[in-house]
Design a protein around this motif. Sequence first.
Motif, PDB file in Angstrom:
ATOM      1  N   MET A 107       9.677   1.425  -8.253  1.00 20.50           N
ATOM      2  CA  MET A 107       8.271   1.117  -8.106  1.00 20.50           C
ATOM      3  C   MET A 107       7.927   0.844  -6.636  1.00 20.50           C
ATOM      4  SD  MET A 107       5.945  -1.739  -9.988  1.00 20.50           S
ATOM      5  CE  MET A 107       6.210  -3.132  -8.939  1.00 20.50           C
ATOM      6  N   ASN A 108       8.784   0.105  -5.962  1.00 25.37           N
ATOM      7  CA  ASN A 108       8.518  -0.199  -4.557  1.00 25.37           C
ATOM      8  C   ASN A 108       8.455   1.068  -3.716  1.00 25.37           C
ATOM      9  OD1 ASN A 108       8.364  -2.922  -4.959  1.00 25.37           O
ATOM     10  ND2 ASN A 108      10.512  -3.298  -4.489  1.00 25.37           N
ATOM     11  N   PHE A 109       9.296   2.056  -4.054  1.00 28.82           N
ATOM     12  CA  PHE A 109       9.287   3.319  -3.324  1.00 28.82           C
ATOM     13  C   PHE A 109       7.913   3.969  -3.387  1.00 28.82           C
ATOM     14  CE2 PHE A 109       9.631   7.946  -3.601  1.00 28.82           C
ATOM     15  CZ  PHE A 109      10.078   8.222  -2.321  1.00 28.82           C
ATOM     16  N   PHE A 110       7.301   4.000  -4.566  1.00 26.40           N
ATOM     17  CA  PHE A 110       6.003   4.639  -4.717  1.00 26.40           C
ATOM     18  C   PHE A 110       4.890   3.854  -4.021  1.00 26.40           C
ATOM     19  CE2 PHE A 110       8.268   6.569  -8.319  1.00 26.40           C
ATOM     20  CZ  PHE A 110       8.067   7.898  -7.992  1.00 26.40           C
ATOM     21  N   ILE A 111       5.018   2.549  -3.985  1.00 27.83           N
ATOM     22  CA  ILE A 111       4.033   1.735  -3.263  1.00 27.83           C
ATOM     23  C   ILE A 111       4.122   2.010  -1.759  1.00 27.83           C
ATOM     24  CG2 ILE A 111       3.384  -0.624  -2.629  1.00 27.83           C
ATOM     25  CD1 ILE A 111       4.165  -1.436  -5.489  1.00 27.83           C
ATOM     26  N   TYR A 112       5.345   2.000  -1.227  1.00 24.81           N
ATOM     27  CA  TYR A 112       5.516   2.274   0.201  1.00 24.81           C
ATOM     28  C   TYR A 112       5.097   3.699   0.542  1.00 24.81           C
ATOM     29  CZ  TYR A 112       8.171  -2.070   0.354  1.00 24.81           C
ATOM     30  OH  TYR A 112       8.546  -3.375   0.269  1.00 24.81           O
ATOM     31  N   LEU A 113       5.431   4.647  -0.325  1.00 22.70           N
ATOM     32  CA  LEU A 113       5.028   6.030  -0.104  1.00 22.70           C
ATOM     33  C   LEU A 113       3.501   6.153  -0.091  1.00 22.70           C
ATOM     34  CD1 LEU A 113       5.929   8.990   0.206  1.00 22.70           C
ATOM     35  CD2 LEU A 113       5.825   9.145  -2.293  1.00 22.70           C
ATOM     36  N   LEU A 124       1.240   7.448   3.034  1.00 21.50           N
ATOM     37  CA  LEU A 124       0.364   8.612   2.899  1.00 21.50           C
ATOM     38  C   LEU A 124      -1.097   8.271   3.192  1.00 21.50           C
ATOM     39  CD1 LEU A 124       1.989  10.257  -0.228  1.00 21.50           C
ATOM     40  CD2 LEU A 124       1.926  11.184   2.087  1.00 21.50           C
ATOM     41  N   ILE A 125      -1.550   7.102   2.786  1.00 20.31           N
ATOM     42  CA  ILE A 125      -2.912   6.682   3.108  1.00 20.31           C
ATOM     43  C   ILE A 125      -3.055   6.479   4.612  1.00 20.31           C
ATOM     44  CG2 ILE A 125      -4.613   4.826   2.815  1.00 20.31           C
ATOM     45  CD1 ILE A 125      -4.391   6.628   0.362  1.00 20.31           C
ATOM     46  N   ALA A 144      -5.517  15.498   5.693  1.00 24.63           N
ATOM     47  CA  ALA A 144      -6.006  14.167   5.322  1.00 24.63           C
ATOM     48  C   ALA A 144      -6.364  14.104   3.840  1.00 24.63           C
ATOM     49  CB  ALA A 144      -7.222  13.805   6.163  1.00 24.63           C
ATOM     50  N   THR A 145      -7.003  15.139   3.347  1.00 22.46           N
ATOM     51  CA  THR A 145      -7.393  15.150   1.936  1.00 22.46           C
ATOM     52  C   THR A 145      -6.177  15.149   1.023  1.00 22.46           C
ATOM     53  OG1 THR A 145      -9.422  16.335   2.486  1.00 22.46           O
ATOM     54  CG2 THR A 145      -8.700  16.420   0.197  1.00 22.46           C
ATOM     55  N   TRP A 146      -5.218  16.027   1.310  1.00 21.66           N
ATOM     56  CA  TRP A 146      -4.047  16.121   0.446  1.00 21.66           C
ATOM     57  C   TRP A 146      -3.153  14.893   0.557  1.00 21.66           C
ATOM     58  CZ3 TRP A 146      -3.893  18.949  -3.608  1.00 21.66           C
ATOM     59  CH2 TRP A 146      -4.622  20.117  -3.670  1.00 21.66           C
ATOM     60  N   SER A 147      -3.032  14.307   1.724  1.00 20.26           N
ATOM     61  CA  SER A 147      -2.204  13.105   1.844  1.00 20.26           C
ATOM     62  C   SER A 147      -2.876  11.912   1.163  1.00 20.26           C
ATOM     63  CB  SER A 147      -1.880  12.794   3.297  1.00 20.26           C
ATOM     64  OG  SER A 147      -3.034  12.483   4.036  1.00 20.26           O
ATOM     65  N   LEU A 185      -4.862  12.147  -1.473  1.00 25.21           N
ATOM     66  CA  LEU A 185      -4.690  12.413  -2.903  1.00 25.21           C
ATOM     67  C   LEU A 185      -3.267  12.085  -3.347  1.00 25.21           C
ATOM     68  CD1 LEU A 185      -5.926  13.526  -5.511  1.00 25.21           C
ATOM     69  CD2 LEU A 185      -5.181  15.786  -4.784  1.00 25.21           C
ATOM     70  N   ALA A 186      -2.279  12.467  -2.556  1.00 25.09           N
ATOM     71  CA  ALA A 186      -0.887  12.153  -2.879  1.00 25.09           C
ATOM     72  C   ALA A 186      -0.647  10.641  -2.841  1.00 25.09           C
ATOM     73  CB  ALA A 186       0.049  12.867  -1.919  1.00 25.09           C
ATOM     74  N   GLY A 187      -1.291   9.937  -1.907  1.00 27.30           N
ATOM     75  CA  GLY A 187      -1.159   8.482  -1.841  1.00 27.30           C
ATOM     76  C   GLY A 187      -1.736   7.797  -3.062  1.00 27.30           C
ATOM     77  N   VAL A 188      -2.886   8.251  -3.512  1.00 31.98           N
ATOM     78  CA  VAL A 188      -3.499   7.674  -4.709  1.00 31.98           C
ATOM     79  C   VAL A 188      -2.628   7.958  -5.933  1.00 31.98           C
ATOM     80  CG1 VAL A 188      -5.496   7.851  -6.244  1.00 31.98           C
ATOM     81  CG2 VAL A 188      -5.830   7.689  -3.787  1.00 31.98           C
TER      82      VAL A 188
END
Length: 68
Positions: A1-7, A11-12, A47-50, A52-55
């Motif tokens: 879970m922490n990995f996805f939060i940091y990722l 990305l944002i 910016a748009t794709w990063s 979206l990937a961050g969200v």
Amino acid sequence: MNFFIYLGIILIFVSGVCIGAWTTGNQQRGNFYSESNEDRKIKKKVATWSALAGVCSFAVAGLIYLLN
């Protein structure tokens, strides 16, 4: 879970850098007039794709949290 939060945070941040979210008005004007239209389109796409990937990364972290 922490990995996805940091990722998601990374990305944002990348999205904000590409858009120029953390610059002053003078810096934004300077960047705008020093770039070509093609460069602006590429930065906007990144910016748009990063963003979206961050969200999506935050959503995956939330699902992992809810399922545990």
